[in-house]
Every structure is written in C-alpha cells, then in structure tokens.
Design an enzyme around this catalytic site. Structure first.
Site, PDB file in Angstrom:
ATOM      1  N   SER A 158       0.862  -1.183   0.000  1.00 43.01           N
ATOM      2  CA  SER A 158       0.000   0.000   0.000  1.00 43.01           C
ATOM      3  C   SER A 158       0.890   1.223   0.000  1.00 43.01           C
ATOM      4  CB  SER A 158      -0.881  -0.004   1.260  1.00 43.01           C
ATOM      5  OG  SER A 158      -1.485   1.258   1.471  1.00 43.01           O
ATOM      6  N   TYR A 186      -1.796  -0.698  10.388  1.00 41.34           N
ATOM      7  CA  TYR A 186      -1.854  -1.016   8.960  1.00 41.34           C
ATOM      8  C   TYR A 186      -0.569  -0.586   8.260  1.00 41.34           C
ATOM      9  CZ  TYR A 186      -3.682  -1.311   4.190  1.00 41.34           C
ATOM     10  OH  TYR A 186      -3.862  -1.623   2.863  1.00 41.34           O
TER      11      TYR A 186
END
Length: 275
Positions: free
Chosen positions: A134, A147
């Site tokens: 990501s 995350y």
C-alpha cells in the site's frame, strides 16, 4: 499460449485479488485462488475456471495445504500473489493489542508462511512473487499505525526474497496502491462519508472527497492494479526485482506542502488535529 503459468493468489475473493485472478485466467494461466470466504471463491471458480481453495493462510497448515493443492492440480508453482490483507486503525497510544495481532498475523505472518511453503517450488520454476502492499508502506496518515507498519513490513519481507533468491532466478516485487474501489475500501469510504457528512453520504461521495487532491482525481479500479501485478509476474519484467511500483494515481509524487496553493485545506479533527 506458450507461457502458461501456475499462480497462487491470496485474498482472491474480492477486490484486487479477484481482479488479478480473473485477468490471469483470461491470459490463459492456471490460478489457485485462496481466501477466507468460500462463497465468492466458488463463484470465481465457476466463472473463470480458477481453482478455489478457501483458507486462512495465516494458519501454517492452510499455507502448506494451498501449496500442496496447487502441486496436486498442476505439478508446479510459477507465481505467487500475496494480496490477503486486513485494515485496522489506531495510534501507537490507543490501538488495541488484539487489533495489532490480527493485522500482523494476516498482513505479515500469513505471507511469510506462504513464502516458506512456496519458495522451494518457485526456485525450481524460477518463478516470481508480487506482494500487494500500500502507499501506507511509504507514506503515513493519522491513526494508521498498525496497517502502515504491517504494509511496510510486507514490503521489506518481499524485497528480502528478491535479495536472497535473485541469483537463483526468483524475482520478488511489490505494488503499492492508493485508494482502490474494493470491498474493504468501500466500507472505509462509507464510514468517512457519514462521519464527515459528505454530500449524500454515499460511498461515491467518500471516494470523491478522499481522492480530490490526487493528481488523477479518482480512485483506482481493481483491474488496474491487476494489470501491474500480471506484468510483474511475466517474462516482460524479467529484470525487475525488488522493485516497489506505486499504482496510486500519482499520490506519492505529490508534495503536500504545495496543496495550499490550489486548495483551501482545513483539519477535520481527530488524533493530533485541531477541529
């Protein structure tokens, strides 16, 4: 086609994983599709001919089973797409340890277990790995500690494979998407639209606001990330190893310090911000 490969895709029940599995099947490759939810995998199997293997690859036995299933069906493994992932929010001061453990188990330990099971077979085929990280592995945002940490760890785990096994013919690369229209992102956009009272409160209103400042001004589509993954798996990327490819609409090319010249930017409130 002459270059028919056998590719394992995790998190293949929806979003980027499903789009990648569909694209690989359209290109003529064998696909073994893994995910926690059996129903969407069965639909994918019926619609594309991908071999469904419902499992949680955070379980060592499931990771081994996925590899054994691929070998039993096709006799080899040429590619591995590490796409399974979950998101949890929180700062280092307020995140729960349960959330931290869940994110690390799914986003880092699961890929490690599958890599360990698949590496001997990838060495035989001189195969390729693509991890779906990501932009959060490269840039951070507020309340995103678990995350972002997990995706940065996944990125370096994959690059370790590139360094350690490149001379043996195994390539390992990373894609870093920004906002992409997936089920997980849809849920976040729905919450965002409601919390910020955006327009009609729809998912679309959330995406429109969240991507307003991106150079391309829109979210990505799963198939656009799938195209990048397919290329990295292919012989066309034969000298690409250890690369981190942003598929983010230009998000990481943008200097946030220049945004005020084109936009009025004000904080909404939240951790470390003044409403």
């Amino acid at each position: 086609m002459t270059d028919k490969r056998v590719v394992l895709v995790t998190g293949a029940g929806s979003g980027i994983g499903a789009a990648t599995a569909r694209l690989l099947r359209e290109e003529g490759h064998h696909v073994v599709a893994s995910g926690r939810r059996a129903e969407p995998l069965r639909r994918l199997e019926q619609e594309t001919g991908a071999l469904a293997y419902p499992s949680d690859v955070g379980d060592p036995d499931a990771a081994d089973g996925l590899v054994r299933t691929a070998l039993a069906a096709y006799g080899r493994i040429d590619g591995l797409v590490l796409n399974a992932g979950i998101g949890r929010g929180g700062t280092v001061g307020d995140l729960s340890l349960a959330d931290w453990d869940d994110v690390i188990r799914t986003n880092v330990t699961g890929p490690l277990l599958l890599l360990r099971a698949a590496i001997p077979h990838l060495l035989r085929s001189r195969g390729a790995v693509v991890a779906v990280a990501s932009v959060s592995a490269l840039r951070n945002g507020p309340g995103n500690a678990p995350y972002a940490a997990s995706k940065a760890a996944l990125m370096q785990l994959c690059r370790s494979v590139a360094v350690d096994h490149g001379r043996e013919g195994v390539r390992a690369n990373v894609v870093c998407p920004s906002w992409v229209r997936t089920e997980m992102a849809d849920r976040r956009m729905a919450r965002f639209a409601e919390e910020a009272a955006l327009g009609d409160g729809s998912v679309d209103a959330g995406y429109e606001e969240a991507t307003r400042l991106l150079p391309m001004g829109r979210p990505g589509e799963p198939h656009e990330v799938g195209e990048a993954i397919s290329w990295l798996l292919s012989p066309a990327a034969s000298y690409v190893n250890g690369a981190v490819l942003t598929v983010d609409g230009g998000a990481t090319a943008l200097d946030p310090g220049t945004l005020a010249f084109d936009f009025h930017v004000a904080p909404r409130g939240g951790p470390g911000r003044t409403p």
